[in-house]
Design a protein around this motif. Structure first.
Motif, PDB file in Angstrom:
ATOM      1  N   TYR A   1     -10.911 -17.348  62.317  1.00  0.00           N
ATOM      2  CA  TYR A   1     -11.642 -16.378  63.139  1.00  0.00           C
ATOM      3  C   TYR A   1     -12.131 -16.993  64.444  1.00  0.00           C
ATOM      4  O   TYR A   1     -12.202 -16.323  65.459  1.00  0.00           O
TER       5      TYR A   1
ATOM      6  N   LEU B   1      -6.680 -10.833  63.143  1.00  0.00           N
ATOM      7  CA  LEU B   1      -8.041 -11.178  63.527  1.00  0.00           C
ATOM      8  C   LEU B   1      -8.688  -9.938  64.118  1.00  0.00           C
ATOM      9  O   LEU B   1      -8.140  -9.329  65.037  1.00  0.00           O
TER      10      LEU B   1
ATOM     11  N   ARG C   1     -10.179 -16.473  67.619  1.00  0.00           N
ATOM     12  CA  ARG C   1     -10.185 -15.156  68.238  1.00  0.00           C
ATOM     13  C   ARG C   1     -10.660 -15.196  69.692  1.00  0.00           C
ATOM     14  O   ARG C   1     -10.290 -14.344  70.494  1.00  0.00           O
TER      15      ARG C   1
ATOM     16  N   ASP D   1     -12.743  -7.910  64.903  1.00  0.00           N
ATOM     17  CA  ASP D   1     -14.190  -8.041  64.858  1.00  0.00           C
ATOM     18  C   ASP D   1     -14.763  -7.065  63.830  1.00  0.00           C
ATOM     19  O   ASP D   1     -14.022  -6.383  63.118  1.00  0.00           O
TER      20      ASP D   1
ATOM     21  N   ILE E   1      -8.002 -14.811  72.351  1.00  0.00           N
ATOM     22  CA  ILE E   1      -7.554 -13.442  72.620  1.00  0.00           C
ATOM     23  C   ILE E   1      -8.552 -12.749  73.539  1.00  0.00           C
ATOM     24  O   ILE E   1      -8.167 -12.082  74.508  1.00  0.00           O
ATOM     25  N   GLU E   2      -9.836 -12.906  73.236  1.00  0.00           N
ATOM     26  CA  GLU E   2     -10.877 -12.288  74.066  1.00  0.00           C
ATOM     27  C   GLU E   2     -10.836 -12.832  75.493  1.00  0.00           C
ATOM     28  O   GLU E   2     -11.013 -12.082  76.454  1.00  0.00           O
TER      29      GLU E   2
END
Length: 114
Positions: free
Chosen positions: A68, A28, A71, A30, A74-75
């Protein structure tokens, strides 16, 4: 994006770590990782790139939108780690000491959120 001295773009930094990538089904990333050579390198390693295309790409490349959306987890984890001043400002210059601080912070964060 303007990069200050000592910084580099996301995918150029990732190029330095390609050989060290663990086995994974997907990556994944950006839009900063949207580069043909990077996608090809991931595919060669058997990793499916889940990277949205940049807006200025002539031919948009699709990605798994459902995957996606994950994600954000994770952020959020990086955001919690950056709440720790020692990690956010990177007081430790030695890599092993910095990694130890991350491990301690991650353990405490996990323990608090149980």
């Amino acid at each position: 994006m303007l990069l200050s001295q000592g910084q580099m773009s996301d995918y150029k930094g990732a190029a330095l770590m390609l050989e060290a990538l663990p086995q994974a089904k997907a990556m994944l990333g950006d839009k900063g990782y949207d580069a043909d050579w990077f996608r090809e390198a991931l595919i060669e390693r058997g990793i499916v790139p889940c990277i949205p295309s940049k807006a200025n790409r002539k031919v948009q490349i699709g990605h798994d939108r459902t995957l996606y959306r994950q994600r954000h987890k994770i952020e959020n984890m990086f955001g919690r780690l950056k709440d720790w001043r020692r990690i956010h400002t990177r007081y430790d210059r030695c890599a092993h000491t910095f990694f130890s601080a991350i491990c301690i912070a991650a353990t405490v964060i996990f323990w608090i959120n149980q």
